[in-house]
Enzyme design. Sequence first.
Site, PDB file in Angstrom:
ATOM      1  N   LYS A 269      -9.267   4.753 -11.026  1.00  0.00           N
ATOM      2  CA  LYS A 269      -8.385   3.741 -10.439  1.00  0.00           C
ATOM      3  C   LYS A 269      -8.963   3.396  -9.080  1.00  0.00           C
ATOM      4  O   LYS A 269      -9.023   4.244  -8.181  1.00  0.00           O
ATOM      5  CB  LYS A 269      -6.957   4.294 -10.288  1.00  0.00           C
ATOM      6  CG  LYS A 269      -6.041   3.405  -9.454  1.00  0.00           C
ATOM      7  CD  LYS A 269      -4.654   4.006  -9.294  1.00  0.00           C
ATOM      8  CE  LYS A 269      -3.906   3.363  -8.133  1.00  0.00           C
ATOM      9  NZ  LYS A 269      -2.586   3.981  -7.896  1.00  0.00           N
TER      10      LYS A 269
ATOM     11  N   GLY B 218       4.851   3.561  -2.197  1.00  0.00           N
ATOM     12  CA  GLY B 218       5.793   4.567  -1.706  1.00  0.00           C
ATOM     13  C   GLY B 218       7.090   4.009  -1.164  1.00  0.00           C
ATOM     14  O   GLY B 218       7.900   4.751  -0.612  1.00  0.00           O
TER      15      GLY B 218
ATOM     16  N   ALA C 260       2.846   1.080  -8.006  1.00  0.00           N
ATOM     17  CA  ALA C 260       3.289   1.068  -6.596  1.00  0.00           C
ATOM     18  C   ALA C 260       4.649   0.422  -6.385  1.00  0.00           C
ATOM     19  O   ALA C 260       4.937  -0.666  -6.872  1.00  0.00           O
ATOM     20  CB  ALA C 260       2.274   0.376  -5.692  1.00  0.00           C
TER      21      ALA C 260
ATOM     22  N   THR D 165       5.571   8.346  -6.216  1.00  0.00           N
ATOM     23  CA  THR D 165       6.422   8.780  -5.106  1.00  0.00           C
ATOM     24  C   THR D 165       7.861   9.018  -5.543  1.00  0.00           C
ATOM     25  O   THR D 165       8.467  10.037  -5.193  1.00  0.00           O
ATOM     26  CB  THR D 165       6.394   7.724  -3.982  1.00  0.00           C
ATOM     27  OG1 THR D 165       5.066   7.639  -3.490  1.00  0.00           O
ATOM     28  CG2 THR D 165       7.328   8.102  -2.838  1.00  0.00           C
TER      29      THR D 165
END
Lengths: 67, 258
Positions: free
Chosen positions: B98, B159, B185, B208
């Site tokens: 990635k 996050g 994300a 996260t």
Amino acid sequence: MANIILNGKHLDLQNSTTLHQVVDQFCKGNKHVIAELNGTIIKADQWRTLAVKEGDQLELISIVGGG
Amino acid sequence: MQDDPLIIAGKSFNNRFLLGTGKFKNKTDLKDSIESSETEIVTVALRRIDLERHEENILEYIPSHITLMTNTSGARTAQEAIRIARIAREAGHGDWVKIEVINDSKYLLPDNQETIKATEILAKEGFVVLPYVSPDLYVARELVKVGAAAVMPLGSLIGSNQGLKAKEFIKILIEEIDVPIIVDAGIGAPSHAAEAMEMGADAVLANTAVATAGHPAILAKAFSLAVQAGRLGYLSKLPATKTLANASSPLTGFLYNP
């Protein structure tokens, strides 16, 4: 003595210290250490025969959690 | 239910939820989250070993059947990302990568141009390259042209748990780009994941939210189920939304009609 740079920090080692000994000292118990010596990955089967020398740049790297 | 695998670079996956392995408070939570979600792809990162303290290696907690994808996090340029990918492959951790190239410390937004450069070089070297980018049609087209195996647009800031702030732009990629679109994300809740899948995303990655939840393994499972539910919703060809009401019961034969 041989002065090398290990993970960005200067370190004095006895002459003819092998890569295996360095890994063993600093990464005990970690079975997944990646060693990059002067920009080249050194496979684990070469660690016992390869001695670090003055001015070497050694990076000991590991897989960690990441997103 | 029809067979509906996710196929990336010729490899077939039954689960469309990808899990990032960062930030877990302990390795047991990570192991339990991998198990409960039944994820088949996890991301990992490379770091210098902390020489001052002993750390358990994360690989002890990731079953061997799972596809490892090395994240190039920490890279600020294409060259740095390329080095990380090469180290991971040389060390025997596979060729799935990635690409994450970030210069900005406040918003942690990906550098799309550097990401294209890294993708081109690594794809030529035989890596399976999944670039993480801001959703932009031209960038995504260029990534496909230079060999990306999938495109990973951000839902919102890394996050942040803000969900699909970039929804309309991701939708364009889903419509126009032929490789899998994996929303990455900012995915903070199962509903965000379901929303992405319902609109046709091929997969969702979260990290996260799971790692910092009170009960990570429960949320990991919830994400996986939400991804499945969203996928089924998409495959069902959802009916259009309407401005006015539309009765569900027949509008004839009322018992109280005069």
